[in-house]
Design an enzyme around this catalytic site. Structure first.
Site, PDB file in Angstrom:
ATOM      1  N   GLY A  11     -15.721   3.156   3.534  1.00 34.59           N
ATOM      2  CA  GLY A  11     -14.419   3.808   3.375  1.00 34.59           C
ATOM      3  C   GLY A  11     -13.671   3.412   2.116  1.00 34.59           C
ATOM      4  CD  GLN A  12     -14.715  -0.266  -2.770  1.00 31.94           C
ATOM      5  OE1 GLN A  12     -15.861  -0.543  -2.391  1.00 31.94           O
ATOM      6  NE2 GLN A  12     -14.138  -0.875  -3.796  1.00 31.94           N
ATOM      7  CG  ASP A  35      -2.084   1.002   1.048  1.00 34.95           C
ATOM      8  OD1 ASP A  35      -3.236   0.558   0.904  1.00 34.95           O
ATOM      9  OD2 ASP A  35      -1.817   2.227   1.055  1.00 34.95           O
ATOM     10  CB  ILE A  36       0.880   4.194  -2.252  1.00 33.21           C
ATOM     11  CG1 ILE A  36       2.007   5.043  -2.827  1.00 33.21           C
ATOM     12  CG2 ILE A  36      -0.355   5.019  -1.992  1.00 33.21           C
ATOM     13  CD1 ILE A  36       1.706   5.575  -4.225  1.00 33.21           C
ATOM     14  CG  ASN A  77     -11.974  -0.165   3.838  1.00 31.84           C
ATOM     15  OD1 ASN A  77     -12.316  -0.543   4.942  1.00 31.84           O
ATOM     16  ND2 ASN A  77     -10.794   0.396   3.611  1.00 31.84           N
ATOM     17  CG  HIS A 116      -7.023  -2.635   3.041  1.00 37.22           C
ATOM     18  ND1 HIS A 116      -6.226  -1.524   2.874  1.00 37.22           N
ATOM     19  CD2 HIS A 116      -8.190  -2.349   2.406  1.00 37.22           C
ATOM     20  CE1 HIS A 116      -6.882  -0.604   2.177  1.00 37.22           C
ATOM     21  NE2 HIS A 116      -8.078  -1.080   1.882  1.00 37.22           N
ATOM     22  CG  HIS A 123      -8.615  -3.061  -2.500  1.00 41.94           C
ATOM     23  ND1 HIS A 123      -9.515  -2.308  -3.218  1.00 41.94           N
ATOM     24  CD2 HIS A 123      -8.364  -2.364  -1.360  1.00 41.94           C
ATOM     25  CE1 HIS A 123      -9.786  -1.195  -2.558  1.00 41.94           C
ATOM     26  NE2 HIS A 123      -9.106  -1.209  -1.423  1.00 41.94           N
TER      27      HIS A 123
HETATM   28  P1  AMP Z   1      -9.725   1.582  -0.016  1.00 44.43           P
HETATM   29  O1  AMP Z   1      -9.793   2.919   0.659  1.00 44.43           O
HETATM   30  O2  AMP Z   1     -10.177   0.437   0.839  1.00 44.43           O
HETATM   31  O3  AMP Z   1     -10.399   1.620  -1.368  1.00 44.43           O
HETATM   32  O4  AMP Z   1      -8.196   1.300  -0.237  1.00 44.43           O
HETATM   33  C1  AMP Z   1      -7.452   1.842  -1.267  1.00 44.43           C
HETATM   34  C2  AMP Z   1      -6.011   1.738  -0.855  1.00 44.43           C
HETATM   35  O5  AMP Z   1      -5.200   1.898  -2.004  1.00 44.43           O
HETATM   36  C3  AMP Z   1      -5.577   2.816   0.160  1.00 44.43           C
HETATM   37  O6  AMP Z   1      -5.068   2.190   1.337  1.00 44.43           O
HETATM   38  C4  AMP Z   1      -4.501   3.584  -0.603  1.00 44.43           C
HETATM   39  O7  AMP Z   1      -3.446   4.004   0.227  1.00 44.43           O
HETATM   40  C5  AMP Z   1      -4.039   2.566  -1.631  1.00 44.43           C
HETATM   41  N1  AMP Z   1      -3.474   3.131  -2.845  1.00 44.43           N
HETATM   42  C6  AMP Z   1      -3.926   4.186  -3.558  1.00 44.43           C
HETATM   43  N2  AMP Z   1      -3.145   4.381  -4.639  1.00 44.43           N
HETATM   44  C7  AMP Z   1      -2.176   3.425  -4.601  1.00 44.43           C
HETATM   45  C8  AMP Z   1      -1.061   3.117  -5.431  1.00 44.43           C
HETATM   46  N3  AMP Z   1      -0.776   3.824  -6.537  1.00 44.43           N
HETATM   47  N4  AMP Z   1      -0.271   2.070  -5.085  1.00 44.43           N
HETATM   48  C9  AMP Z   1      -0.546   1.354  -3.962  1.00 44.43           C
HETATM   49  N5  AMP Z   1      -1.580   1.592  -3.142  1.00 44.43           N
HETATM   50  C10 AMP Z   1      -2.383   2.620  -3.453  1.00 44.43           C
END
Ligand code: AMP
Ligand code: ZN
Length: 113
Positions: free
Chosen positions: A92-93, A29-30, A86, A101, A99
């Site tokens: 909170g998606q 995760d970024i 999420n 987490h 995906h």
């Molecule tokens: P959600 O809020 O459950 O949809 O999770 C989306 C997740 O994707 C968040 O934890 C972000 O930090 C992560 N995210 C967003 N952009 C990227 C990216 N380019 N590479 C890796 N993770 C990312």
């Protein structure tokens, strides 16, 4: 399709890829919320868990199993970890490609905020 995770899976956007097989990819995760924070992404696009149907049952099981396999491989399974999906706005998606987490490396409270 304009989907961030589809682009990452295709290799069009860089990400730290930690595992991959025919059905899923695990990336870091970024914006990590724990010392370990990875995302298990199905290669096939599905907007969210809310869009899953009976034909997705094997894939959904696979995502959870690969999260568990990752935790065992990385050595934090016994200590424990948190798995989160999420779903939609109140869940909170923010990225609408299903995906899982996987968070570890610190204790987590329940219920989450
Ligand atoms: P959600 O809020 O459950 O949809 O999770 C989306 C997740 O994707 C968040 O934890 C972000 O930090 C992560 N995210 C967003 N952009 C990227 C990216 N380019 N590479 C890796 N993770 C990312
Ligand atoms: Zn997608």
């Amino acid at each position: 399709m304009d989907c961030l995770f589809c682009k990452i899976i295709a290799g069009d956007i860089p990400a730290q890829r930690l595992y991959e097989d025919d059905e899923c990819v695990i990336i870091r995760d970024i914006e990590p919320q724990a010392p370990t924070h990875v995302l298990v992404l199905p290669r096939t696009h599905l907007d969210s868990l809310d869009k899953a149907s009976a034909s997705d049952d094997k894939l959904l099981g696979k995502l959870l199993l690969e999260a568990a396999n990752f935790a065992r491989r990385e050595g934090f399974a016994d200590a424990g970890y948190r798995v989160v999906i999420n779903t939609n706005v109140d869940g909170g998606q923010t990225v609408f490609h299903l995906h899982v987490h996987l968070l570890a490396g610190r204790p987590f409270i329940f219920p989450p905020g």
